[in-house]
Design a protein around this motif. Structure first.
Motif, PDB file in Angstrom:
ATOM      1  N   THR A  97      39.184  -6.163  45.776  1.00 29.06           N
ATOM      2  CA  THR A  97      40.343  -5.653  45.080  1.00 29.06           C
ATOM      3  C   THR A  97      41.346  -6.897  44.553  1.00 29.06           C
ATOM      4  N   ALA A  98      40.710  -8.287  45.117  1.00 24.67           N
ATOM      5  CA  ALA A  98      41.780  -9.499  44.687  1.00 24.67           C
ATOM      6  C   ALA A  98      41.156  -9.941  43.258  1.00 24.67           C
ATOM      7  N   MET A  99      40.179  -9.496  42.756  1.00 23.28           N
ATOM      8  CA  MET A  99      39.703 -10.288  41.402  1.00 23.28           C
ATOM      9  C   MET A  99      40.500  -9.856  40.460  1.00 23.28           C
ATOM     10  N   ALA A 100      41.358 -10.614  40.083  1.00 23.54           N
ATOM     11  CA  ALA A 100      42.415 -10.248  39.085  1.00 23.54           C
ATOM     12  C   ALA A 100      42.812 -11.355  38.512  1.00 23.54           C
ATOM     13  N   GLU A 101      43.194 -11.561  37.245  1.00 21.32           N
ATOM     14  CA  GLU A 101      43.507 -12.737  36.434  1.00 21.32           C
ATOM     15  C   GLU A 101      44.918 -12.896  36.693  1.00 21.32           C
ATOM     16  N   PRO A 102      45.492 -14.184  36.576  1.00 25.62           N
ATOM     17  CA  PRO A 102      47.017 -14.465  36.935  1.00 25.62           C
ATOM     18  C   PRO A 102      47.700 -13.874  35.905  1.00 25.62           C
ATOM     19  N   GLY A 103      48.973 -13.298  36.320  1.00 19.39           N
ATOM     20  CA  GLY A 103      49.870 -12.631  35.186  1.00 19.39           C
ATOM     21  C   GLY A 103      50.872 -13.507  34.922  1.00 19.39           C
ATOM     22  N   VAL A 104      51.854 -12.979  34.050  1.00 14.80           N
ATOM     23  CA  VAL A 104      52.860 -13.781  33.485  1.00 14.80           C
ATOM     24  C   VAL A 104      53.889 -14.309  34.591  1.00 14.80           C
ATOM     25  N   VAL A 105      53.983 -13.831  35.642  1.00 15.59           N
ATOM     26  CA  VAL A 105      54.918 -14.294  36.891  1.00 15.59           C
ATOM     27  C   VAL A 105      54.202 -15.473  37.362  1.00 15.59           C
ATOM     28  N   ASP A 106      52.957 -15.323  37.677  1.00 18.67           N
ATOM     29  CA  ASP A 106      52.305 -16.484  38.234  1.00 18.67           C
ATOM     30  C   ASP A 106      52.248 -17.659  37.314  1.00 18.67           C
ATOM     31  N   ARG A 107      52.180 -17.403  35.998  1.00 20.84           N
ATOM     32  CA  ARG A 107      52.143 -18.742  35.181  1.00 20.84           C
ATOM     33  C   ARG A 107      53.575 -19.254  35.154  1.00 20.84           C
ATOM     34  N   ARG A 108      54.560 -18.492  35.063  1.00 22.53           N
ATOM     35  CA  ARG A 108      55.895 -19.061  35.163  1.00 22.53           C
ATOM     36  C   ARG A 108      56.368 -19.697  36.321  1.00 22.53           C
ATOM     37  N   ASP A 109      55.842 -19.292  37.482  1.00 24.33           N
ATOM     38  CA  ASP A 109      56.335 -19.705  38.770  1.00 24.33           C
ATOM     39  C   ASP A 109      55.361 -21.052  38.953  1.00 24.33           C
ATOM     40  N   ALA A 110      54.633 -21.605  38.150  1.00 29.01           N
ATOM     41  CA  ALA A 110      53.748 -22.564  38.345  1.00 29.01           C
ATOM     42  C   ALA A 110      54.383 -23.822  38.090  1.00 29.01           C
ATOM     43  N   HIS A 111      55.691 -24.282  38.374  1.00 29.57           N
ATOM     44  CA  HIS A 111      56.442 -25.466  37.847  1.00 29.57           C
ATOM     45  C   HIS A 111      56.518 -26.444  39.080  1.00 29.57           C
ATOM     46  N   PRO A 112      57.029 -27.917  38.802  1.00 31.85           N
ATOM     47  CA  PRO A 112      56.833 -28.753  39.512  1.00 31.85           C
ATOM     48  C   PRO A 112      57.489 -28.563  41.041  1.00 31.85           C
ATOM     49  N   ARG A 113      58.722 -27.792  40.997  1.00 34.57           N
ATOM     50  CA  ARG A 113      59.391 -27.469  42.168  1.00 34.57           C
ATOM     51  C   ARG A 113      58.539 -26.303  43.143  1.00 34.57           C
ATOM     52  N   THR A 114      57.469 -25.766  42.494  1.00 37.59           N
ATOM     53  CA  THR A 114      56.662 -24.964  43.552  1.00 37.59           C
ATOM     54  C   THR A 114      55.806 -26.112  44.184  1.00 37.59           C
ATOM     55  N   VAL A 115      55.341 -27.064  43.399  1.00 36.41           N
ATOM     56  CA  VAL A 115      54.463 -27.973  44.037  1.00 36.41           C
ATOM     57  C   VAL A 115      55.212 -28.758  44.987  1.00 36.41           C
ATOM     58  N   GLN A 116      56.621 -29.205  44.886  1.00 38.45           N
ATOM     59  CA  GLN A 116      57.327 -29.882  45.845  1.00 38.45           C
ATOM     60  C   GLN A 116      57.487 -28.855  47.163  1.00 38.45           C
ATOM     61  N   ARG A 117      57.725 -27.719  46.852  1.00 38.33           N
ATOM     62  CA  ARG A 117      58.001 -26.879  48.341  1.00 38.33           C
ATOM     63  C   ARG A 117      56.603 -26.731  49.090  1.00 38.33           C
ATOM     64  N   ALA A 118      55.490 -26.634  48.093  1.00 41.86           N
ATOM     65  CA  ALA A 118      54.237 -26.704  48.848  1.00 41.86           C
ATOM     66  C   ALA A 118      53.785 -27.906  49.554  1.00 41.86           C
TER      67      ALA A 118
END
Length: 316
Positions: free
Chosen positions: A195-216
């Protein structure tokens, strides 16, 4: 779970053992002679059992509460039924035996096979379904989607059962155990429709910004000595797993787990440079930082630092 060994020619003793080792079940046989042999290698929530049933044995079992994979080496498992389907398995078959919450029944006919079990929550963690309200990840079929996928999963199971789970360095390292459990769960997700086989959604792509990398990155660097996985990293960054994966590919040209391995590889080097060769080994240091395959560690280390880890230790 603990490692164990069992051998018996008594049907009653065999049934009592199966009830203790797996789940409540009833077995039966009209065979004049009974022989059962079981050995388990286990660590944390993972176990790999080698089973030999030398007679025809029926079984009717309660739910296991675990992901249970079965790989048949010889003989057959017939009339196996659970969750609305029935199938038979022979040599070379690798299947998901039953959903964790469903009973199962069937018949073993003079068979040797491997049973691999682990906590079903690992599938959800590795797949990155971490938002509140998301359903746990489930397997959608009891057979892998291709022979190639089955072979890859079989190799992973053999590696765990034959080479690493019984290793005392593995048993003593939470980071190593976490990486192995993630390897097993990821191999299962790659092999079976789920059930995890799904394509990235709009929210996923929107959240893929540099601040996400910094927090990670901040979370990774402060938890290098702990058994963290991709779901933990995504949760700390406040996004989905797909979003953090896209962010790392976009801004760093790598994946979160590859970057985590590089950070831990640097810790291995730091520790080897400071170690006393008479008191420490490369294997001991590597295990503390989650590296269980010494050949791959040596290759990655040499690529990163231009020398083998043994050379670093010998001149420290």
């Amino acid at each position: 779970m603990e490692s164990l060994r069992f051998e018996s020619r008594d049907l009653g003793r065999t049934e009592a053992f199966l009830n203790r080792a797996y789940t409540k079940m009833q077995i039966g046989s009209t065979a004049p002679q009974v022989s059962a042999r079981i050995s388990r290698t286990a660590a944390d929530s993972m176990s790999v059992d080698r089973i030999e049933i030398g007679f025809e044995m029926s079984y009717d079992a309660d739910p296991l509460g675990k992901i249970c994979l079965c790989e048949v080496d010889s003989g057959t498992i017939e009339e196996h039924a659970t969750d609305g389907w029935e199938d038979a398995f022979g040599p070379g078959d690798l299947v998901s035996f039953a959903p964790p919450d469903r009973p199962y029944r069937g018949k073993v006919v003079r068979s040797k096979y491997t049973i691999t079990m682990f906590d079903p929550a690992l599938l959800t963690r590795v797949a990155g379904v971490s938002r509140k309200g998301d359903a746990p990840v489930r397997l959608l079929d009891h057979r892998p989607h291709s022979r190639a996928a089955a072979r890859q999963l079989s190799q992973t199971i053999a590696y765990l059962g034959d080479d690493v789970l019984a290793n005392p360095h593995v048993q003593a390292s939470p980071v190593l155990l976490a990486s192995l459990s993630q390897l097993l769960a990821a191999s299962v997700l790659a092999a079976f429709p789920n059930t995890a086989m799904a394509e990235p959604g709009v929210v996923d792509r929107r959240d893929a910004h540099p601040r996400t990398v910094q927090r990670a990155l901040a979370f990774m660097e402060s938890h290098l000595d702990q058994g963290i996985g991709i779901a933990d990293i995504a949760t700390a960054a406040g996004v989905t797993v797909r979003a953090v994966q896209i962010a790392f590919r976009t801004h760093l040209g790598t994946t979160p787990l590859d970057h985590l391995r590089r950070l831990r590889l640097a810790e291995v080097r730091t520790e080897l440079l400071a170690a006393d060769p008479s008191e420490q080994t490369v294997a001991q240091v590597a295990a503390r930082w989650g590296f269980h395959h010494h050949g791959r560690l040596a290759a990655a280390y040499q690529q990163a630092y231009g020398e083998l880890p043994s050379a670093t230790l010998s001149r420290s």
